[in-house]
Motif scaffolding. Sequence first.
Motif, PDB file in Angstrom:
ATOM      1  N   VAL A   1      27.092  59.253  37.954  1.00 35.70           N
ATOM      2  CA  VAL A   1      26.347  58.185  38.619  1.00 35.70           C
ATOM      3  C   VAL A   1      25.446  57.469  37.614  1.00 35.70           C
ATOM      4  O   VAL A   1      25.359  56.236  37.601  1.00 35.70           O
ATOM      5  CB  VAL A   1      25.523  58.757  39.792  1.00 35.70           C
ATOM      6  N   PHE A   2      24.772  58.235  36.770  1.00 32.85           N
ATOM      7  CA  PHE A   2      23.877  57.623  35.783  1.00 32.85           C
ATOM      8  C   PHE A   2      24.664  56.770  34.800  1.00 32.85           C
ATOM      9  O   PHE A   2      24.253  55.641  34.477  1.00 32.85           O
ATOM     10  CB  PHE A   2      23.083  58.691  35.045  1.00 32.85           C
ATOM     11  N   GLU A   3      25.772  57.290  34.293  1.00 39.53           N
ATOM     12  CA  GLU A   3      26.559  56.542  33.318  1.00 39.53           C
ATOM     13  C   GLU A   3      27.082  55.234  33.906  1.00 39.53           C
ATOM     14  O   GLU A   3      27.085  54.191  33.234  1.00 39.53           O
ATOM     15  CB  GLU A   3      27.712  57.402  32.792  1.00 39.53           C
ATOM     16  N   LYS A   4      27.520  55.275  35.159  1.00 36.21           N
ATOM     17  CA  LYS A   4      27.979  54.057  35.817  1.00 36.21           C
ATOM     18  C   LYS A   4      26.863  53.021  35.842  1.00 36.21           C
ATOM     19  O   LYS A   4      27.082  51.840  35.527  1.00 36.21           O
ATOM     20  CB  LYS A   4      28.438  54.364  37.234  1.00 36.21           C
ATOM     21  N   ALA A   5      25.668  53.457  36.222  1.00 35.26           N
ATOM     22  CA  ALA A   5      24.537  52.536  36.302  1.00 35.26           C
ATOM     23  C   ALA A   5      24.159  52.009  34.921  1.00 35.26           C
ATOM     24  O   ALA A   5      23.935  50.800  34.741  1.00 35.26           O
ATOM     25  CB  ALA A   5      23.348  53.244  36.948  1.00 35.26           C
ATOM     26  N   PHE A   6      24.092  52.899  33.936  1.00 33.54           N
ATOM     27  CA  PHE A   6      23.648  52.486  32.605  1.00 33.54           C
ATOM     28  C   PHE A   6      24.600  51.483  31.972  1.00 33.54           C
ATOM     29  O   PHE A   6      24.160  50.446  31.436  1.00 33.54           O
ATOM     30  CB  PHE A   6      23.494  53.702  31.691  1.00 33.54           C
ATOM     31  N   PHE A   7      25.888  51.742  32.018  1.00 31.04           N
ATOM     32  CA  PHE A   7      26.825  50.841  31.353  1.00 31.04           C
ATOM     33  C   PHE A   7      26.944  49.499  32.069  1.00 31.04           C
ATOM     34  O   PHE A   7      27.379  48.513  31.476  1.00 31.04           O
ATOM     35  CB  PHE A   7      28.186  51.513  31.189  1.00 31.04           C
ATOM     36  N   ALA A   8      26.505  49.448  33.320  1.00 31.50           N
ATOM     37  CA  ALA A   8      26.478  48.166  34.031  1.00 31.50           C
ATOM     38  C   ALA A   8      25.370  47.247  33.520  1.00 31.50           C
ATOM     39  O   ALA A   8      25.464  46.016  33.657  1.00 31.50           O
ATOM     40  CB  ALA A   8      26.303  48.401  35.536  1.00 31.50           C
ATOM     41  N   ILE A   9      24.337  47.829  32.913  1.00 29.33           N
ATOM     42  CA  ILE A   9      23.187  47.023  32.500  1.00 29.33           C
ATOM     43  C   ILE A   9      22.919  47.072  30.994  1.00 29.33           C
ATOM     44  O   ILE A   9      22.009  46.397  30.505  1.00 29.33           O
ATOM     45  CB  ILE A   9      21.909  47.468  33.272  1.00 29.33           C
TER      46      ILE A   9
ATOM     47  N   GLY B   1      16.222  42.618  22.422  1.00 32.86           N
ATOM     48  CA  GLY B   1      16.668  42.293  21.081  1.00 32.86           C
ATOM     49  C   GLY B   1      16.962  43.521  20.248  1.00 32.86           C
ATOM     50  O   GLY B   1      16.612  43.588  19.061  1.00 32.86           O
ATOM     51  N   VAL B   2      17.593  44.519  20.863  1.00 36.99           N
ATOM     52  CA  VAL B   2      17.867  45.788  20.201  1.00 36.99           C
ATOM     53  C   VAL B   2      19.318  46.193  20.420  1.00 36.99           C
ATOM     54  O   VAL B   2      20.042  45.574  21.210  1.00 36.99           O
ATOM     55  CB  VAL B   2      16.952  46.920  20.739  1.00 36.99           C
ATOM     56  N   SER B   3      19.727  47.228  19.714  1.00 40.05           N
ATOM     57  CA  SER B   3      21.013  47.879  19.959  1.00 40.05           C
ATOM     58  C   SER B   3      20.748  49.349  20.246  1.00 40.05           C
ATOM     59  O   SER B   3      19.948  49.996  19.553  1.00 40.05           O
ATOM     60  CB  SER B   3      21.940  47.754  18.749  1.00 40.05           C
ATOM     61  N   PHE B   4      21.406  49.885  21.267  1.00 37.48           N
ATOM     62  CA  PHE B   4      21.240  51.293  21.607  1.00 37.48           C
ATOM     63  C   PHE B   4      21.880  52.183  20.560  1.00 37.48           C
ATOM     64  O   PHE B   4      22.975  51.899  20.059  1.00 37.48           O
ATOM     65  CB  PHE B   4      21.872  51.600  22.965  1.00 37.48           C
TER      66      PHE B   4
ATOM     67  N   GLU C   1      24.248  45.850  28.154  1.00 38.45           N
ATOM     68  CA  GLU C   1      24.202  44.622  27.368  1.00 38.45           C
ATOM     69  C   GLU C   1      22.997  43.759  27.745  1.00 38.45           C
ATOM     70  O   GLU C   1      22.390  43.121  26.876  1.00 38.45           O
ATOM     71  CB  GLU C   1      25.498  43.833  27.532  1.00 38.45           C
ATOM     72  N   LYS C   2      22.645  43.735  29.019  1.00 39.21           N
ATOM     73  CA  LYS C   2      21.491  42.958  29.459  1.00 39.21           C
ATOM     74  C   LYS C   2      20.208  43.515  28.850  1.00 39.21           C
ATOM     75  O   LYS C   2      19.322  42.752  28.449  1.00 39.21           O
ATOM     76  CB  LYS C   2      21.402  42.961  30.979  1.00 39.21           C
ATOM     77  N   VAL C   3      20.109  44.840  28.791  1.00 38.54           N
ATOM     78  CA  VAL C   3      18.906  45.462  28.214  1.00 38.54           C
ATOM     79  C   VAL C   3      18.818  45.153  26.719  1.00 38.54           C
ATOM     80  O   VAL C   3      17.751  44.801  26.202  1.00 38.54           O
ATOM     81  CB  VAL C   3      18.918  46.980  28.455  1.00 38.54           C
TER      82      VAL C   3
END
Length: 218
Positions: free
Chosen positions: A85-93, A102-105, A95-97
């Motif tokens: 559930v967390f991974e689904k949510a994180f990868f949805a956002i 102005g960073v790269s994860f 690029e926006k973050v």
Amino acid sequence: MVPISQKIYALDDIWQMDFEKYPLASHYNEYPFLVFENLVSKDECKRALNSLSNCDYKAKLVGSGLDESIRKTIIHTPTKEIKEVFEKAFFAIKEKVEKFYGVSFLKGTELQVLEYKEGGFYKCHADNASEIVKNGKLVGYKVVKPERKLTTLMFLNDDYKGGEVEFCHLRFANGDRVIHKPKAGEMIVFPSHGLFSHEVKPVHGNNRFAVVKWWDVI
């Protein structure tokens, strides 16, 4: 107060302290943090929560010995369902973050599931730094977990009272405090440094569940 976005200001004395304030979003944004609603459905949240009590999986409790004068929290290791559930949510956002700050994860920490039972709370704290206090007064922050630069916090339920998140050093233009009541399926993203120190208000009635992961970024 010092404007750090169109609607949010930092308290003067905190802003002037010499501590790491990276990253920060452009002050042209409405807010200096991000709130993403409805990233996962309530049904998905419910299934994730149910996995904690599944007889086939006994969540391991970690973080024993926490100072309960500062925080009263149960920390679970995540189940497979919670990770999904967390991974689904994180990868949805993601690029926006990255664009917003102005960073790269880079690498993230292990997930933690935070349970606040009735009466649970967490006093004002920074996610990557310890307070420096002299003569009873906060004078700065010392980074103790440099791998934490962005905090991603997802909520699995909202059927409880209290439990709001307050950013201790931030204010609206009229001086009102910045307090957010989380919703199930929502994720909040904010810098982990001292400027975004925050607290979890005491929980009343039912338990509050959140999933947190901290990220290094460049």
